[in-house]
Write an enzyme that holds these catalytic residues in place. Structure first.
Site, PDB file in Angstrom:
ATOM      1  N   LYS A 198      19.885 -15.202  22.972  1.00 18.22           N
ATOM      2  CA  LYS A 198      20.762 -15.024  24.136  1.00 18.22           C
ATOM      3  C   LYS A 198      21.164 -16.379  24.732  1.00 18.22           C
ATOM      4  O   LYS A 198      20.632 -17.415  24.354  1.00 18.22           O
ATOM      5  CB  LYS A 198      20.061 -14.172  25.202  1.00 18.22           C
TER       6      LYS A 198
HETATM    7  C1  LIG Z   1      22.070  -5.193  24.644  1.00 17.61           C
HETATM    8  C2  LIG Z   1      20.612  -5.518  24.706  1.00 17.61           C
HETATM    9  N1  LIG Z   1      19.871  -4.953  25.662  1.00 17.61           N
HETATM   10  C3  LIG Z   1      18.556  -5.215  25.787  1.00 17.61           C
HETATM   11  C4  LIG Z   1      17.932  -6.067  24.912  1.00 17.61           C
HETATM   12  C5  LIG Z   1      16.458  -6.298  25.057  1.00 17.61           C
HETATM   13  O1  LIG Z   1      16.215  -7.607  25.469  1.00 17.61           O
HETATM   14  P1  LIG Z   1      14.719  -8.176  25.442  1.00 17.61           P
HETATM   15  O2  LIG Z   1      14.434  -8.563  24.028  1.00 17.61           O
HETATM   16  O3  LIG Z   1      14.761  -9.362  26.361  1.00 17.61           O
HETATM   17  O4  LIG Z   1      13.838  -7.110  25.923  1.00 17.61           O
HETATM   18  C6  LIG Z   1      18.656  -6.679  23.877  1.00 17.61           C
HETATM   19  C7  LIG Z   1      17.989  -7.579  22.944  1.00 17.61           C
HETATM   20  O5  LIG Z   1      18.493  -7.985  21.936  1.00 17.61           O
HETATM   21  C8  LIG Z   1      20.032  -6.394  23.772  1.00 17.61           C
HETATM   22  O6  LIG Z   1      20.790  -6.927  22.798  1.00 17.61           O
END
Ligand SMILES: Cc1ncc(COP(=O)(O)O)c(C=O)c1O
Length: 410
Positions: A198
């Site tokens: 990210k």
């Molecule tokens: C659209 C989206 N939402 C939520 C997440 C979850 O993020 P995290 O890995 O920080 O929990 C991701 C992770 O790739 C994502 O792409």
């Protein structure tokens, strides 16, 4: 590699790829900030986490920012704080990451999967969301696809009109703005991600944004087992005793990682401008192609974070062969996302979502990161055209449709 003046940096990404899909990069001075946190001896959540929360409020304009261990944690806490539970449903785009729906499901509520806005607008359609509202609906969970603000203001209005809660999965959206508001601040709560790929990628971590004090208090409590006073607050000799006020979880972020995210936040806008340049290069190269369609850019006056760059292949082009061809040239690709309504985990939710299905079958995500070199951009563009041309002649040989309208079909 040297960047940002004389500050050396380390860049990551999938090894052995000339062009990885994403490439987290940390400057030496930023690593130093994390080292200082480790050397301070305070390794759990403490003053550096509080500093990051303040910086996040200042940057996004949110009244409250609650640092947590992941975006998934922020989404789960948001759903709990919104009061979602058994018998409730939440409108969720099927074209989303597993966490977007799982956060709802872990409260005992059920996701109701809904269609995207278009084959080149892969975010929750406000129109489809409105049509899906039923008596059990308590929330709408929007997701910023690739950091595009999408229809978030319309969804916020819709939620307001129907007395629903809007929760924003803003995992991709650090540095995305619509109508002068940061994505993730339109609803009751929004969730950012600091996972490696990210825009503020440091490994793992997340942030819950909210304008609601009660939600912020509940989130602070839930992230630390409902304990009434944190370890930092209890650090001196006259430490208060603590109570367990709520059945919470361990969703804490630790100080070294919080310090690192805070350091990255200082260059987020600059990094996103560089991402925008890569986006523009691709857009210009692919515009007018009969073989592929590019996801719509944000309208004038809006800012995306350019976390993901997706193209949609024309019908008839074999996506597996296309991706294999790019891989042979050292270009990593991905798919955002397999549709949730078709997944084994949610198989009971089977329904027809033709735009979602068409996008999910034909979309390919290309590499995008701020320090992408010109030769890497050129290699991606060249490899895309080569793979599309190969797919095109293969498709013709099989009598498949080959026209711009075939690209847009679905
Ligand atoms: C659209 C989206 N939402 C939520 C997440 C979850 O993020 P995290 O890995 O920080 O929990 C991701 C992770 O790739 C994502 O792409």
């Amino acid at each position: 590699m040297t960047d940002e003046g004389s500050d050396p940096s380390v860049s990551g990404g999938t090894p052995d790829r000339k062009v990885p899909l994403a490439s987290p990069r940390l400057l030496e001075s930023e690593l130093q900030v994390a080292m200082d946190a480790y050397r301070s001896g305070w390794l759990c959540m403490g003053p550096r986490t509080a500093e990051l929360e303040e910086s996040m409020c200042a940057y996004t304009g949110a009244d409250h920012a609650v640092a947590v261990s992941s975006c998934t944690a922020a989404l789960h806490i948001s759903c709990l704080a919104a009061g979602l539970g058994p018998g409730d449903t939440a409108i969720v785009p099927s074209l989303a990451f597993a966490a977007t729906a799982n956060a709802v499901t872990w409260t005992g509520a059920s996701p109701r999967f809904v269609e995207i806005a278009g084959i080149d607008r892969p975010w929750l359609s406000a129109e489809a969301a409105e049509a899906a509202i039923e008596s059990s609906t308590k929330a709408i969970v929007a997701m910023s696809y690739g950091g595009h603000p999408g229809d978030v203001a319309d969804l916020a209005e819709l939620a307001g009109q129907h007395g629903l809660v809007l929760i924003e999965d803003a995992a991709h959206a650090s540095g995305s703005w619509q109508n002068g508001r940061h994505v993730g601040t339109f609803g009751l709560a929004g969730a950012l991600s600091f996972s490696a790929s990210k825009n503020l990628g440091i490994g793992e971590g997340g942030m819950l944004l909210t304008g609601n004090e009660e939600v912020a208090c509940r989130a602070r409590s839930l992230r630390w087992h409902g304990i009434s006073a944190s370890t930092w607050e209890r650090r001196d000799a006259a430490a208060p005793e603590y109570n367990i006020r709520d059945v919470g979880l361990n969703y804490r972020l630790d100080d070294p990682r919080a310090a690192l995210v805070n350091a990255l936040l200082h260059r987020l806008d600059k990094d996103n401008r560089r991402r925008a340049e890569v986006d523009a290069t691709y857009r210009e190269a692919f515009s007018g192609s009969d073989d592929l369609l590019v996801v719509a850019p944000p309208p004038d006056g809006e800012r995306a974070s350019y976390c993901v760059f997706a193209i949609v292949l024309a019908e008839g082009i074999d996506r597996t062969a296309f991706r294999e061809s790019l891989s042979q040239r050292g270009v990593e690709t991905s798919i955002h996302f397999p549709p949730l309504h078709d997944s084994p985990a949610y198989k009971g939710c089977s329904m027809a979502l033709p735009l979602t299905e068409a996008f999910a079958e034909r979309a390919v995500s290309l590499p995008i990161f701020p320090h992408m070199e010109n030769w890497q951009r050129e290699l991606v563009v060249d490899a895309v055209f080569e793979a599309a041309a190969a797919g095109n002649s293969e498709s013709r040989a099989n009598g498949g449709p080959r026209s711009r309208s075939a690209v847009a079909a679905g």
